[in-house]
Design an enzyme around this catalytic site. Structure first.
Site, PDB file in Angstrom:
ATOM      1  N   GLU A  16      -1.515  -4.346  -3.868  1.00 57.32           N
ATOM      2  CA  GLU A  16      -1.643  -4.586  -5.320  1.00 57.32           C
ATOM      3  C   GLU A  16      -2.301  -3.390  -6.011  1.00 57.32           C
ATOM      4  O   GLU A  16      -1.933  -3.035  -7.133  1.00 57.32           O
ATOM      5  CB  GLU A  16      -2.434  -5.872  -5.594  1.00 57.32           C
ATOM      6  N   HIS A  75       7.854  -1.193  -5.404  1.00 54.57           N
ATOM      7  CA  HIS A  75       8.165  -1.644  -4.049  1.00 54.57           C
ATOM      8  C   HIS A  75       8.991  -0.594  -3.323  1.00 54.57           C
ATOM      9  O   HIS A  75       9.792   0.109  -3.941  1.00 54.57           O
ATOM     10  CB  HIS A  75       8.881  -2.988  -4.084  1.00 54.57           C
ATOM     11  N   CYS A 126       5.444   7.259  -0.775  1.00 56.82           N
ATOM     12  CA  CYS A 126       4.468   6.466  -1.530  1.00 56.82           C
ATOM     13  C   CYS A 126       3.078   7.100  -1.470  1.00 56.82           C
ATOM     14  O   CYS A 126       2.335   7.085  -2.463  1.00 56.82           O
ATOM     15  CB  CYS A 126       4.404   5.036  -0.999  1.00 56.82           C
TER      16      CYS A 126
HETATM   17 ZN   LIG Z   1       4.287  -5.859  -4.717  1.00 57.31          ZN
HETATM   18 ZN   LIG Z   2       6.777   3.546   0.779  1.00 59.63          ZN
END
Ligand SMILES: [Zn+2]
Ligand SMILES: [Zn+2]
Length: 182
Positions: free
Chosen positions: A135, A144, A172
């Site tokens: 989160e 996502h 990410c």
């Molecule tokens: Zn999520």
């Molecule tokens: Zn990722």
């Protein structure tokens, strides 16, 4: 020497085991370049409780949460014991609006395995830490991720959650690092 790291508040809503808050805080400082701080407990907003579903509406909690002042914390994660939902899902482990200040997570579904057995407390709190970091990723504007092992992969149930790791994929991780420092 003062730290230049950005502060992230961890706030219990009502009664939450202190150990859960400490584990979440430890994971925030251990995995991300952020400084967690456990803040005094808040009362759960009663109007967020849905009498039919017997769950708390994550969106309503977030709205009242976002109207509060948490200076100097840049982001804040609320932790509660009761179950959470958003209208389109039966339940959610946590909820955050992309790029906003506040997220909320629930410990409710974490202490029973999909097969009905009970996990060790270490697993329960590792799950809580994963949900909290996921989160927090949304709060720092991560979406996502397709990578099933990545922390930002969507988890609809515990099987998914257990399959993700505490780590972000390279994409990410890079994006998060950039967003934290800007
Ligand atoms: Zn999520
Ligand atoms: Zn990722």
């Amino acid at each position: 020497m003062t730290s230049n790291k950005k502060c992230v508040g961890v706030v219990p809503f009502g009664d939450v085991p202190v150990i859960a808050l400490k584990v979440i805080a430890a994971h925030i400082s251990g995995y991300l370049d952020l400084l967690p701080e456990i803040l005094p407990p808040l009362k759960l907003p009663e109007h967020a409780f849905d009498q039919k579903r017997l769950q708390y509406d994550a969106g309503i909690i977030l709205r009242s949460f976002e109207s509060m002042d948490f200076n100097p914390c840049e982001k804040v994660i609320g932790v509660l014991q009761p179950d959470l939902f958003v209208p389109i899902f039966e339940h959610v482990f946590g909820e955050a609006r992309q790029g906003e200040q506040c997220a909320v997570i629930s410990l409710f579904r974490l202490n029973k395995n999909p097969d009905g057995s009970f996990p060790t407390t270490a697993i329960v709190y590792e799950r809580a830490a994963k949900v909290a970091l996921h989160e927090l990723g949304h709060l720092y504007d991560l979406y996502h991720c397709e990578d099933e092992k990545c922390l930002m992969h969507f988890s609809g149930g515990l099987d998914d959650l257990d399959a993700t790791s505490l780590y972000l994929c390279r994409y990410c991780a890079t994006y998060l690092k950039y967003n934290i420092s800007h």
